[in-house]
Scaffold this active site. Structure first.
Site, PDB file in Angstrom:
ATOM      1  N   LYS A 133       0.834  -1.211   0.000  1.00 47.44           N
ATOM      2  CA  LYS A 133       0.000   0.000   0.000  1.00 47.44           C
ATOM      3  C   LYS A 133       0.864   1.254   0.000  1.00 47.44           C
ATOM      4  O   LYS A 133       0.535   2.227  -0.672  1.00 47.44           O
ATOM      5  CB  LYS A 133      -0.932   0.004   1.215  1.00 47.44           C
ATOM      6  N   LYS A 214     -10.013 -10.789  -6.332  1.00 47.38           N
ATOM      7  CA  LYS A 214     -11.001 -11.074  -5.283  1.00 47.38           C
ATOM      8  C   LYS A 214     -12.093  -9.999  -5.283  1.00 47.38           C
ATOM      9  O   LYS A 214     -11.790  -8.829  -5.501  1.00 47.38           O
ATOM     10  CB  LYS A 214     -10.272 -11.061  -3.935  1.00 47.38           C
ATOM     11  N   LYS A 217     -14.466  -4.670  -1.175  1.00 50.44           N
ATOM     12  CA  LYS A 217     -15.274  -3.463  -0.936  1.00 50.44           C
ATOM     13  C   LYS A 217     -14.796  -2.303  -1.778  1.00 50.44           C
ATOM     14  O   LYS A 217     -15.577  -1.509  -2.256  1.00 50.44           O
ATOM     15  CB  LYS A 217     -15.174  -3.053   0.541  1.00 50.44           C
TER      16      LYS A 217
END
Ligand code: AMP
Length: 348
Positions: A133, A214, A217
C-alpha cells in the site's frame, strides 16, 4: 449474551479455554470502508452467524482501521450503521454474540499503544500489506504502518482463542502471536495467544468481471461486485454479464477457467454441494448464469427484507451497539489492567 468466560494462558504461550468450559472464543472485524458484498457474506458473515451457536462470538465494526487511508467522516458513520444492520439482518443474534463499534471501546487504542512498546519498527515495516500500500501512494499515514498492532490489540483485548483470517491477514495474525508471546515472556503471562482459522479456498468469491481478482469493498469492479443490498434486477444483470470463456461446455477448472469456476463456487455456496457436481447439471453458460442469479437472489432476499425492517428503527441497532460497547468495555478493561500491571504501570 452470556458473560464471556475466563480463559487460562499457559506458559507455553498457547491457550485453552478454562477447564470445565468447552467454549472457544472467536473475533471478527469488518471495516466500514464500503458496502458489504457477496464475498463478505460467504467468507465472513455466514461462518460467523453459524459459529455463534458453537463459539463465543465477538464481532466489531473496525471504524478506527478505516482511518488509515483517506476517508469521508459522514460516510464512515453511515457505513458503520449499515454494516451493523446487515449483520443483524443476516442473523447475528445480539443475545448470543457481542457486536460493537471499535471506537466506542477506548481500550482498543489504549492497548494499541502498550503493544507498540513491544513491537519492533522493522517488524511493522516488513508487513507485506504496508509495503504494497505504501508503494502505491506518495504519502502514507503513520497509522497504516501501525495498524497491524491495533489489530493485535483488537484480538488480545478479548482473550480470544481463534481468529478467522484470509491469506491477506495471515501475516498480521502471526505478528499478533509474536507480540503476545514476547510480552508474556518479558512481563509474565498476560495475553491469550490466538491461533488462525483459515476459511476453505472455495469460500473465496472472485470479481465477476475479473475472476482473477477477489471481490472486495474497494478493490474490485462495480460491475463484478454483488452488494448484499443490491436490488434483484441489479444482481441479475451483474451475474448475466459475468466473464466466462470461449469454451461452450460447463466445467469446473479454477486454473484454466476462473470465470466459470467462480460462478460454480458461488452456486455451491448458495445451494450446497460441490462445484464439480453442480457443473454436470448445466448444459450452457446461459443456464448456469440463470441458476446463479436465482440462487444468489434467494440467499440475499431475506437479508434485504430484514434489513429494510431494521432500518425503520435505527434506534434499535444503536441500542444493540451501545449495549455491546458497554459489555466489551467491561471485558477489555480487565485485559488492559493486566497489561498495565505487568508493565509496571500499576501497583496492584
Ligand atoms: P474486508 O471486506 O476485506 O474488510 O474483509 C472482511 C471479511 O470478509 C474478512 O474476513 C475477509 O476474509 C472476508 N472477505 C472479504 N472479501 C472476500 C471475498 N471476496 N471472498 C471471501 N471472503 C471475503
Amino acid at each position: 449474551m452470556a458473560p464471556i468466560t475466563p480463559v487460562t494462558t499457559t506458559t507455553a504461550g498457547t491457550t485453552a479455554p478454562t477447564p470445565g468450559r468447552a467454549s472457544v472464543r472467536r473475533i471478527t472485524g469488518l471495516k466500514p470502508t464500503g458496502h458489504l458484498h457477496l464475498g463478505n457474506l460467504v467468507g465472513a458473515i455466514r461462518p460467523t452467524v453459524a459459529g455463534q451457536y458453537r463459539t463465543e462470538t465477538i464481532v466489531f465494526l473496525a471504524d478506527l482501521h478505516a482511518l488509515t487511508v483517506t476517508h469521508q467522516p459522514a460516510q464512515i458513520r453511515t457505513l458503520t450503521l449499515e454494516q451493523a444492520t446487515v449483520l443483524l439482518a443476516a442473523g447475528l443474534d445480539p443475545d448470543r454474540a457481542l457486536l460493537y463499534v471499535q471506537s466506542q471501546v477506548p481500550q482498543h487504542t489504549e492497548l494499541h499503544y502498550l503493544l507498540e512498546c513491544a513491537t519492533g519498527y522493522g517488524e511493522a515495516q516488513r508487513m507485506i500489506q504496508f509495503r504494497e500500500k505504501s508503494a502505491r501512494h506518495r504519502q502514507v499515514r503513520l497509522s497504516l504502518l501501525s495498524y497491524p498492532v491495533l489489530m493485535a490489540a483488537d484480538i488480545l483485548l478479548h482473550d480470544v482463542h481463534e481468529v478467522p483470517v484470509g491469506d491477506d491477514q495471515s501475516q498480521h495474525l502471526e505478528l499478533t502471536r509474536t507480540v503476545a508471546n514476547r510480552f508474556n515472556a518479558r512481563y509474565g503471562d498476560t495475553f491469550t495467544v490466538p491461533r488462525a482459522v483459515h476459511p476453505t479456498v472455495s469460500s473465496r468469491v472472485m470479481d465477476l468481471a475479473d475472476p482473477t481478482a477477489k471481490m472486495g469493498k474497494t478493490s474490485s469492479s462495480e460491475a463484478g461486485t454483488i452488494l448484499l443490498l443490491d436490488p434483484p434486477e441489479v444482481i441479475r444483470r451483474k451475474v448475466l454479464r459475468a466473464v466466462t470463456d470461449p469454451d461452450r461446455t460447463v466445467g469446473y477448472d479454477p486454473q484454466r477457467r476462473p470465470g466459470v469456476a467462480n460462478l460454480l463456487e458461488i452456486l455451491a455456496a448458495c445451494l450446497g454441494g460441490s462445484p464439480t457436481d453442480l457443473a454436470a447439471d448445466y448444459g450452457s453458460y446461459a443456464q448456469l448464469k440463470k441458476a446463479v442469479a436465482e440462487a444468489v437472489e434467494s440467499m440475499l432476499r431475506p437479508i434485504r427484507l430484514r434489513y429494510t425492517e431494521l432500518s425503520r428503527d435505527p434506534g434499535y441497532v444503536r441500542r444493540v451497539l451501545a449495549d455491546g460497547a458497554d459489555r466489551a468495555r467491561d471485558n477489555a478493561a480487565d485485559t488492559v489492567h493486566r497489561a498495565k500491571r505487568a508493565l509496571g504501570l500499576l501497583s496492584h
